[in-house]
Design a protein around this motif. Structure first.
Motif, mmCIF file in Angstrom:
data_model
loop_
_atom_site.group_PDB
_atom_site.id
_atom_site.type_symbol
_atom_site.label_atom_id
_atom_site.label_comp_id
_atom_site.label_asym_id
_atom_site.label_seq_id
_atom_site.Cartn_x
_atom_site.Cartn_y
_atom_site.Cartn_z
ATOM 1 N N PRO A 28 14.269 -0.407 -1.842
ATOM 2 C CA PRO A 28 12.909 -1.096 -2.257
ATOM 3 C C PRO A 28 11.780 -0.689 -1.074
ATOM 4 O O PRO A 28 12.021 -0.825 -0.143
ATOM 5 C CB PRO A 28 13.209 -2.532 -2.500
ATOM 6 C CG PRO A 28 14.371 -2.723 -1.573
ATOM 7 C CD PRO A 28 15.276 -1.350 -1.413
ATOM 8 N N LEU A 29 10.667 -0.588 -1.681
ATOM 9 C CA LEU A 29 9.454 -0.242 -0.913
ATOM 10 C C LEU A 29 9.014 -1.616 -0.300
ATOM 11 O O LEU A 29 9.018 -2.843 -0.989
ATOM 12 C CB LEU A 29 8.231 0.221 -1.670
ATOM 13 C CG LEU A 29 8.591 1.737 -2.049
ATOM 14 C CD1 LEU A 29 7.387 2.147 -2.805
ATOM 15 C CD2 LEU A 29 8.500 2.503 -0.810
ATOM 16 N N SER A 30 8.452 -1.791 1.000
ATOM 17 C CA SER A 30 8.035 -3.005 1.404
ATOM 18 C C SER A 30 6.622 -3.154 0.687
ATOM 19 O O SER A 30 6.059 -2.412 0.143
ATOM 20 C CB SER A 30 7.652 -2.829 2.877
ATOM 21 O OG SER A 30 8.757 -2.501 3.500
ATOM 22 N N SER A 31 6.191 -4.539 0.598
ATOM 23 C CA SER A 31 5.280 -5.016 0.037
ATOM 24 C C SER A 31 4.006 -4.743 0.687
ATOM 25 O O SER A 31 3.749 -4.398 1.777
ATOM 26 C CB SER A 31 5.224 -6.652 -0.121
ATOM 27 O OG SER A 31 6.204 -7.138 -0.731
ATOM 28 N N PRO A 32 2.788 -4.348 0.055
ATOM 29 C CA PRO A 32 1.603 -3.989 0.681
ATOM 30 C C PRO A 32 1.147 -5.107 1.395
ATOM 31 O O PRO A 32 1.446 -6.403 1.150
ATOM 32 C CB PRO A 32 0.697 -3.665 -0.628
ATOM 33 C CG PRO A 32 1.245 -4.038 -1.579
ATOM 34 C CD PRO A 32 2.949 -4.300 -1.168
ATOM 35 N N PRO A 77 2.919 1.107 2.519
ATOM 36 C CA PRO A 77 4.208 1.798 3.247
ATOM 37 C C PRO A 77 4.378 3.220 2.731
ATOM 38 O O PRO A 77 4.686 4.087 3.564
ATOM 39 C CB PRO A 77 5.310 1.027 3.020
ATOM 40 C CG PRO A 77 4.747 -0.614 2.686
ATOM 41 C CD PRO A 77 3.593 -0.256 2.094
ATOM 42 N N GLU A 78 4.203 3.443 1.512
ATOM 43 C CA GLU A 78 4.449 4.553 1.015
ATOM 44 C C GLU A 78 3.158 5.657 1.158
ATOM 45 O O GLU A 78 3.377 6.884 0.961
ATOM 46 C CB GLU A 78 4.454 4.749 -0.549
ATOM 47 C CG GLU A 78 3.325 4.235 -1.566
ATOM 48 C CD GLU A 78 3.300 2.562 -1.441
ATOM 49 O OE1 GLU A 78 2.782 2.269 -2.640
ATOM 50 O OE2 GLU A 78 3.753 2.067 -0.822
ATOM 51 N N ILE A 79 2.106 5.101 1.775
ATOM 52 C CA ILE A 79 0.913 6.120 2.130
ATOM 53 C C ILE A 79 1.138 6.431 3.807
ATOM 54 O O ILE A 79 0.748 5.399 4.328
ATOM 55 C CB ILE A 79 -0.374 5.530 1.561
ATOM 56 C CG1 ILE A 79 -0.488 5.249 0.110
ATOM 57 C CG2 ILE A 79 -1.597 6.476 2.047
ATOM 58 C CD1 ILE A 79 -0.334 6.379 -0.809
ATOM 59 N N PRO A 80 1.383 7.740 3.945
ATOM 60 C CA PRO A 80 1.500 7.900 5.405
ATOM 61 C C PRO A 80 -0.084 8.000 5.877
ATOM 62 O O PRO A 80 -0.939 8.244 5.470
ATOM 63 C CB PRO A 80 2.042 9.085 5.569
ATOM 64 C CG PRO A 80 1.671 9.909 4.341
ATOM 65 C CD PRO A 80 1.625 8.799 3.161
ATOM 66 N N SER A 115 -3.796 7.254 -3.998
ATOM 67 C CA SER A 115 -3.392 7.128 -5.350
ATOM 68 C C SER A 115 -2.367 5.806 -5.530
ATOM 69 O O SER A 115 -1.634 5.642 -4.583
ATOM 70 C CB SER A 115 -2.567 8.337 -5.881
ATOM 71 O OG SER A 115 -2.062 8.094 -7.275
ATOM 72 N N ILE A 116 -2.628 4.895 -6.311
ATOM 73 C CA ILE A 116 -2.031 3.879 -6.494
ATOM 74 C C ILE A 116 -1.065 4.093 -7.783
ATOM 75 O O ILE A 116 -1.559 3.980 -8.915
ATOM 76 C CB ILE A 116 -2.666 2.325 -6.724
ATOM 77 C CG1 ILE A 116 -3.718 2.417 -5.206
ATOM 78 C CG2 ILE A 116 -1.666 1.104 -6.529
ATOM 79 C CD1 ILE A 116 -3.034 2.174 -4.074
ATOM 80 N N SER A 117 0.303 3.856 -7.491
ATOM 81 C CA SER A 117 1.257 3.959 -8.875
ATOM 82 C C SER A 117 0.879 2.882 -9.648
ATOM 83 O O SER A 117 0.564 1.716 -9.224
ATOM 84 C CB SER A 117 2.569 4.403 -8.260
ATOM 85 O OG SER A 117 3.007 3.016 -7.627
ATOM 86 N N ALA A 118 1.209 2.836 -10.886
ATOM 87 C CA ALA A 118 1.061 1.791 -12.060
ATOM 88 C C ALA A 118 2.246 0.649 -11.412
ATOM 89 O O ALA A 118 1.935 -0.389 -11.702
ATOM 90 C CB ALA A 118 1.581 2.506 -13.340
ATOM 91 N N GLU A 119 3.193 1.115 -10.962
ATOM 92 C CA GLU A 119 4.345 -0.023 -10.335
ATOM 93 C C GLU A 119 3.854 -0.785 -9.240
ATOM 94 O O GLU A 119 4.181 -2.035 -8.989
ATOM 95 C CB GLU A 119 5.460 0.568 -9.969
ATOM 96 C CG GLU A 119 6.222 1.362 -11.164
ATOM 97 C CD GLU A 119 5.730 2.762 -11.461
ATOM 98 O OE1 GLU A 119 4.786 3.282 -10.723
ATOM 99 O OE2 GLU A 119 6.292 3.269 -12.613
ATOM 100 N N ARG A 120 2.919 -0.427 -8.584
ATOM 101 C CA ARG A 120 2.291 -1.027 -7.332
ATOM 102 C C ARG A 120 0.772 -1.810 -7.919
ATOM 103 O O ARG A 120 0.449 -2.379 -6.878
ATOM 104 C CB ARG A 120 1.960 -0.134 -5.946
ATOM 105 C CG ARG A 120 3.202 0.502 -5.892
ATOM 106 C CD ARG A 120 4.193 -0.496 -5.047
ATOM 107 N NE ARG A 120 3.971 -0.388 -3.530
ATOM 108 C CZ ARG A 120 4.677 -1.130 -2.680
ATOM 109 N NH1 ARG A 120 5.356 -1.851 -3.035
ATOM 110 N NH2 ARG A 120 4.193 -1.186 -1.450
ATOM 111 N N SER A 121 0.222 -1.384 -8.801
ATOM 112 C CA SER A 121 -1.163 -1.881 -9.301
ATOM 113 C C SER A 121 -1.185 -3.634 -9.168
ATOM 114 O O SER A 121 -1.995 -4.154 -8.607
ATOM 115 C CB SER A 121 -1.357 -1.304 -10.475
ATOM 116 O OG SER A 121 -1.721 0.077 -10.552
ATOM 117 N N ASN A 122 -0.278 -4.144 -9.808
ATOM 118 C CA ASN A 122 -0.346 -5.546 -9.770
ATOM 119 C C ASN A 122 -0.340 -6.123 -8.283
ATOM 120 O O ASN A 122 -0.858 -6.998 -8.202
ATOM 121 C CB ASN A 122 0.808 -6.222 -10.938
ATOM 122 C CG ASN A 122 0.500 -5.835 -12.178
ATOM 123 O OD1 ASN A 122 -0.559 -5.974 -12.493
ATOM 124 N ND2 ASN A 122 1.480 -5.665 -12.972
#
Length: 271
Positions: A28-32, A77-80, A115-122
């Motif tokens: 799982p990705l870490s929270s922004p 975290p997903e954006i280097p 770019s912000i994915s739909a899954e991360r938008s909320n």
């Protein structure tokens, strides 16, 4: 007699979702998170206006406003960070938060250049409009996606529409924010058209928290004419105290601001 070595194997008895059960799940990705330049900023920040720039014209305009101060960043975290320049650049994949140098009111501007994915938008919307940033009013600036628009969008014409929360339409808290609409006189986004992604999540967040929120969408996504239109709109209705005349109409070396691009989705099949 059939050759079992060369004959095609029988179809799998498993469905694709069943086969996925045997694969190792992705971690799982870490929270922004929000990172401020001041280790202990006055919390929460309560700007009179929070502007979130998502569209290329709005990013270009706010990038070239000199009277702003970098106060923080949204970290995903997903954006280097690799490849970003030492100084803020339009080519960076970043999400910086600035304070406009206004003596009367605190205005924050968030430049979303990744770019912000739909899954991360909320999750991102909850951070930008949440416990650490509690705005009195919000303006979201995005572009129209032609595949989601009910009607035909000519690539050589400019359009701008708006959507508002119930609080903005009713003019609630007029004693605090003013009773007039932020984008007075602008046409509403046509019925039957769709907005999604981070812009929709941010407007929904404003609606849930009863914040006076406005979503401004422009067309086309690139070009000198749409930059000039958005700049005029900001100067006239949003930031009348700022001089935006020194900002050129996208005479930038980057081709994504100087030309109107035709994308595969910009066709008559969606009209």
């Amino acid at each position: 007699m059939e050759d079992v070595l060369t004959e095609l194997p029988p179809p799998s008895r498993f469905f694709q979702e069943d086969l996925d059960n045997f694969a190792t799940p992705s971690p799982p990705l870490s929270s922004p998170s929000l990172l401020f330049s001041n280790p202990k900023p006055d919390q929460p920040l309560c700007p009179s206006l929070l502007i979130i720039a998502l569209s290329s014209p709005s990013l270009y305009i706010f990038h070239h406003i000199s009277s702003k101060t970098l106060i923080g960043s949204l970290v995903l975290p997903e954006i280097p960070f690799s490849g970003n320049s030492t100084e803020p650049s339009l080519d960076d994949k970043s999400c910086n938060i600035y304070a406009l140098n206004d003596m009367d009111n605190l205005t924050l501007v968030v430049l979303v250049q990744c770019s912000i994915s739909a899954e991360r938008s909320n999750a991102v919307a909850k951070l930008l409009i949440g416990d650490q940033i509690i705005p009195k009013r919000v303006l979201i600036m995005d572009s129209v996606q032609s595949q989601n628009f009910r009607g035909k969008l000519a690539p050589d014409e400019t359009y701008v529409f708006k959507l508002e929360t119930s609080a903005e339409r009713k003019g609630l808290d007029g004693d605090v924010c003013g009773g007039s609409s932020l984008l007075k006189g602008l046409d509403y986004f046509p019925s039957g058209s769709v907005l999604d992604g981070l812009a929709a999540a941010l407007l929904a967040r404003c609606q849930m928290r009863k914040i006076r929120g406005t979503l401004c969408v422009s067309w086309p996504r690139y070009g000198v004419y749409v930059v000039a239109m958005v700049k005029s709109l900001l100067q006239r209705n949003v930031l009348p105290g700022f001089d935006l005349s020194t900002i050129g109409d996208a005479n930038d070396k980057s081709s994504r601001f100087t030309s109107i691009k035709n994308y595969p989705f910009d066709s008559d099949m969606y009209t």
